[in-house]
Design an enzyme around this catalytic site. Structure first.
Site, PDB file in Angstrom:
ATOM      1  N   GLU B  63       0.843  -1.200   0.000  1.00  0.00           N
ATOM      2  CA  GLU B  63       0.000   0.000   0.000  1.00  0.00           C
ATOM      3  C   GLU B  63       0.873   1.244   0.000  1.00  0.00           C
ATOM      4  O   GLU B  63       0.513   2.270  -0.580  1.00  0.00           O
ATOM      5  CB  GLU B  63      -0.933   0.004   1.216  1.00  0.00           C
ATOM      6  CG  GLU B  63      -2.013  -1.062   1.193  1.00  0.00           C
ATOM      7  CD  GLU B  63      -1.537  -2.415   1.713  1.00  0.00           C
ATOM      8  OE1 GLU B  63      -0.332  -2.544   2.048  1.00  0.00           O
ATOM      9  OE2 GLU B  63      -2.359  -3.342   1.791  1.00  0.00           O
ATOM     10  N   HIS B 132      -9.713  -6.202  10.779  1.00  0.00           N
ATOM     11  CA  HIS B 132     -10.441  -6.344   9.514  1.00  0.00           C
ATOM     12  C   HIS B 132     -11.853  -5.767   9.602  1.00  0.00           C
ATOM     13  O   HIS B 132     -12.624  -5.909   8.664  1.00  0.00           O
ATOM     14  CB  HIS B 132     -10.584  -7.826   9.129  1.00  0.00           C
ATOM     15  CG  HIS B 132      -9.356  -8.446   8.554  1.00  0.00           C
ATOM     16  ND1 HIS B 132      -8.382  -9.032   9.313  1.00  0.00           N
ATOM     17  CD2 HIS B 132      -8.927  -8.572   7.271  1.00  0.00           C
ATOM     18  CE1 HIS B 132      -7.420  -9.509   8.543  1.00  0.00           C
ATOM     19  NE2 HIS B 132      -7.721  -9.239   7.292  1.00  0.00           N
TER      20      HIS B 132
END
Lengths: 394, 340
Positions: B63, B132
């Site tokens: 990322e 998550h």
């Protein structure tokens, strides 16, 4: 799909490790310390006007740095960063590019910006945050930027420009205009994850970007011996599948020719290239730093003989292109221009406070307008408490 | 001739992206598993086949690299749509988001624009625990320079995506996994909606009154809109007429829509799946109180995730996350407890 090497590589039958010194990358150099071309090095590919232009920008940069450090010491400026000793790396590389290739600087590349044509007045407008500053007085000193000169505004967080440069170059490739980007960073910043992430991705998705490392020996006080254990930064490029070269960063001709060739490969083949320029930060990291605590005078003096400007000047004189008289005229002219530009900038008004809430979004939303109005009323109601600000309210 | 079809949230997003890519060659998609896989949350399904790998770009797993690259590409004149797979993973790329995307325009004196869409999946309710399942609306809405939107249904998902792509500012497009219509995660009724085939844009900063009512205002966003509507139905059986507002965007914020409703009802509940403290719920209540503390007839209530990492265990997770019943109970408290 596995990489071919995992299938086709020859087999060995004893556990022999590749040593960390197996790959030792040589240094590409054109001019020796005395400014004379090495045997086998042909400088005829660098035009006289390019050499003179590089020298001109480097001298300007050196004199600007000297003047601004003095200004900071006099309390006229909060902060400054010099590029002393690294002018060949930044100016030489900029000269090897096309003018509309994108430059994503770290923060010590004023030489590249000057080569592109940034004026003494523009430097001063940024340093003194005048109303004419292209950045509208918002960023700290030396964080220059110029859309017209394809020079991205400097960001403070280290190494973040490296992935951005990969993306900028990918955008240039998709646009199909035959341009590339160059990204500058130090050998210290190359320890950040951003460097590794960006090189890997740029190689995989094929970005026409030149990663240009100024290996200047120090990250503030940290010497290279405490920065990395391998063979510098260039060796890493090979691991990521990026073409790499190590160049004498104090040699204008070598930096220029290496960058020109890197550009050719990047644009014609759509690939990233890594250049590691070996140089030395002759000055402090910044005006907030005093190198005497971590390195010796002797070491600094030893590096003075590698001064890139002295070297290119010797080359120019040997070619009959330069002499002491012209040199002094150039320097005196720039000293006068820089001093005058500084005085002009110091006398200029600061940016209007209304600019505070511009460019956060295309138009200030209601919350920014409300917050600005509240601050303005506060200052209006108590002007004596805000002597520097009250006069800038519209 | 435009037709309306019922689409899932993910299909609506993909349709908006594809339509913009067809008319604007500067739009491209970049991220992990956005190519043949079509996005972990089906946000890019089918795009590779139509637009090819240069414009639907699978990247190495970094990322740091591809979101930083998105910022660079945006400044180069492109309109990248970059996917951060789970918003929980923002730690490794936050510099590119809040120091670069959000600030480059300002610090360049307006000379560089960053027209990037960062789309990212939020929300819990499916036992994936606290790395998550976070929502993190406020983490991003707190930082100047970005716009932050969060659709609650397919119609808004398409219209907000179209606006996000066309906007010159960086836009954080936060979609709740539970609203995507994924095979493995049931979406509430109402998440999939009729969606016009033709392109359309929903302006940012315009909340929508999804249910009119006169007794209490429930302000919600993303998944909590559905919880709020369910709570309103339950309350109606008790004779309580709740108004439900879907903010749709956090930045810019439609404060006027909230004030107009509270002026009418005098009671306020704010529901958000993000953490309770220092978040959207507090911002809404503060903006009402700052405007006129006399607007409220009773103490406002908020329904949000408690200030703990979201747990894996299903009973623990259900205990923690906002739901319709918690909103219903909060509304009852605003009806019973007058301001002293």
């Amino acid at each position: 799909m596995y990489a071919p090497s995992s299938v086709d590589a020859p087999r060995i039958h004893t556990p022999d490790f590749i040593t960390e010194s197996a790959l030792t990358i040589p240094i590409y150099g054109m001019l020796g310390e005395d400014g004379r071309p090495y045997e086998g090095a042909d400088p005829s590919g660098v035009a006289k006007e390019i050499v003179l232009a590089m020298h001109d920008a480097a001298v300007f940069t050196r004199l600007l740095d000297e003047r601004m450090v003095a200004a900071q010491r006099q309390g006229r400026l909060s902060f400054y960063l010099t590029a002393t000793g690294e002018e060949a790396a930044t100016v030489g590389s900029a000269a090897g590019l096309e003018p509309d290739d994108m430059i994503l600087p770290q923060y010590r590349e004023q030489g590249a910006l000057r080569y592109r044509g940034f004026t003494a007045a523009q430097f001063m407008d940024q340093l003194f945050a005048t109303e004419d500053d292209l950045g509208k007085g918002r960023q700290m000193p030396v964080h220059y930027g110029s859309r017209a000169l394809s020079y991205m505004t400097v960001s403070s967080p280290l190494a973040t420009q490296i992935p951005q440069a990969a993306g900028y170059a990918y955008g240039q490739k998709l646009a199909g205009e035959g341009r590339c980007s160059i990204c500058y960073f130090g050998e210290g910043a190359a320890s950040e994850g951003d460097f590794h992430a960006a090189l890997n991705m740029a190689a995989v998705i094929r970005c026409p970007v030149i990663f240009f490392c100024r290996n200047n020996g120090y990250a503030i006080s940290t010497p290279v011996s405490e920065q990395y254990a391998g063979d510098g930064v260039a060796a890493r490029g090979v691991g990521y599948g990026v073409r790499s070269i190590r160049v004498d960063g104090n040699d204008f001709l070598a930096v220029y020719l290496a960058t020109q060739e890197a550009r050719r490969q990047a644009v014609s083949e759509g690939v990233p290239v890594l250049i590691e320029a070996m140089t030395y930060r002759l000055g402090a990291h910044s005006t907030s730093d005093d190198p005497s605590g971590y390195r010796s005078r002797k070491e600094e003096e030893a590096w003075q003989r590698f001064d890139p400007i002295a070297r290119i000047r010797a080359f120019m004189e040997a070619q009959g292109w330069w002499d002491a008289e012209r040199d002094e005229a150039l320097r005196q002219g720039y000293r006068d221009e820089i001093l005058a530009a500084m005085k002009t900038a110091e006398a200029k008004p600061a940016p209007s406070l209304a600019r505070l809430i511009e460019d956060v979004y295309a138009a200030p939303p209601w919350n920014l307008t409300e917050q600005y109005e509240a601050l303005r009323e506060q200052v209006r109601a108590n002007p004596d408490a805000y002597p520097k600000t009250a006069g800038r309210i519209e | 001739m435009s037709r309306n079809r019922v689409l899932t949230g993910s299909r609506a997003m993909v349709e908006a992206i594809a339509q913009e890519m067809r008319v604007d060659p500067t739009v491209f998609v970049m991220g992990e598993d956005v190519g043949p896989y079509g996005g972990i949350f089906s946000s890019t399904t089918g795009l590779l086949d139509e637009f090819g790998e240069e414009r639907v770009r699978d990247t190495p797993i970094s990322e740091t690299a591809f979101i930083g690259a998105g910022v660079g590409a945006a400044m180069a004149g492109m309109r990248p749509i970059v996917e951060l797979m789970f918003v929980d993973f923002f730690g490794v790329c936050m510099d590119a988001i809040y120091n670069l995307a959000a600030k480059n325009t300002y610090f360049s004196g307006g000379n560089s624009k960053v027209p990037m869409v960062l789309m990212t999946a939020t929300g819990g309710g499916y036992s994936d625990a606290g790395q998550h399942s976070q929502t993190l609306h406020a983490t991003f809405a707190h930082l100047p320079g970005m716009k932050v939107v969060a659709p609650s249904n397919a119609y808004d998902a398409k219209g907000l995506m179209t606006s996000a792509i066309r906007d010159d500012a960086p836009v954080l497009y936060m979609f709740h996994k539970g609203l995507q219509g994924l095979a493995w995660m049931a979406a509430p009724e109402g998440a999939s909606t009729e969606v016009p085939e033709d392109p359309y844009a929903i302006p940012f900063g315009e909340a929508r009154v999804v249910r009119e009512g006169g007794d209490v205002t429930i302000v919600a966003i993303s998944m909590t809109v559905h919880h709020a509507l369910a709570a309103a139905e339950a309350l109606a059986k008790d004779g309580v007429d709740a108004e439900v507002i879907d903010l749709r965007s956090l930045v810019p914020l439609d404060r006027e829509a909230v004030l107009a409703s509270v002026r009418k009802t005098g009671r306020l509940v704010v529901a958000d799946e993000d953490y309770r403290s220092f978040g959207l719920t507090a911002e809404i209540i503060a903006s009402v109180a700052e405007t006129d503390p006399g607007l409220l007839k009773s103490a406002p209530r908020r329904v949000a995730c408690p200030d703990i990492p979201i747990p894996y265990s299903r009973p623990m997770e259900r205990f923690a996350l906002p739901d319709a019943e918690k909103i219903r109970a909060a509304v009852q408290q605003t009806l019973n407890r007058a301001v002293a």
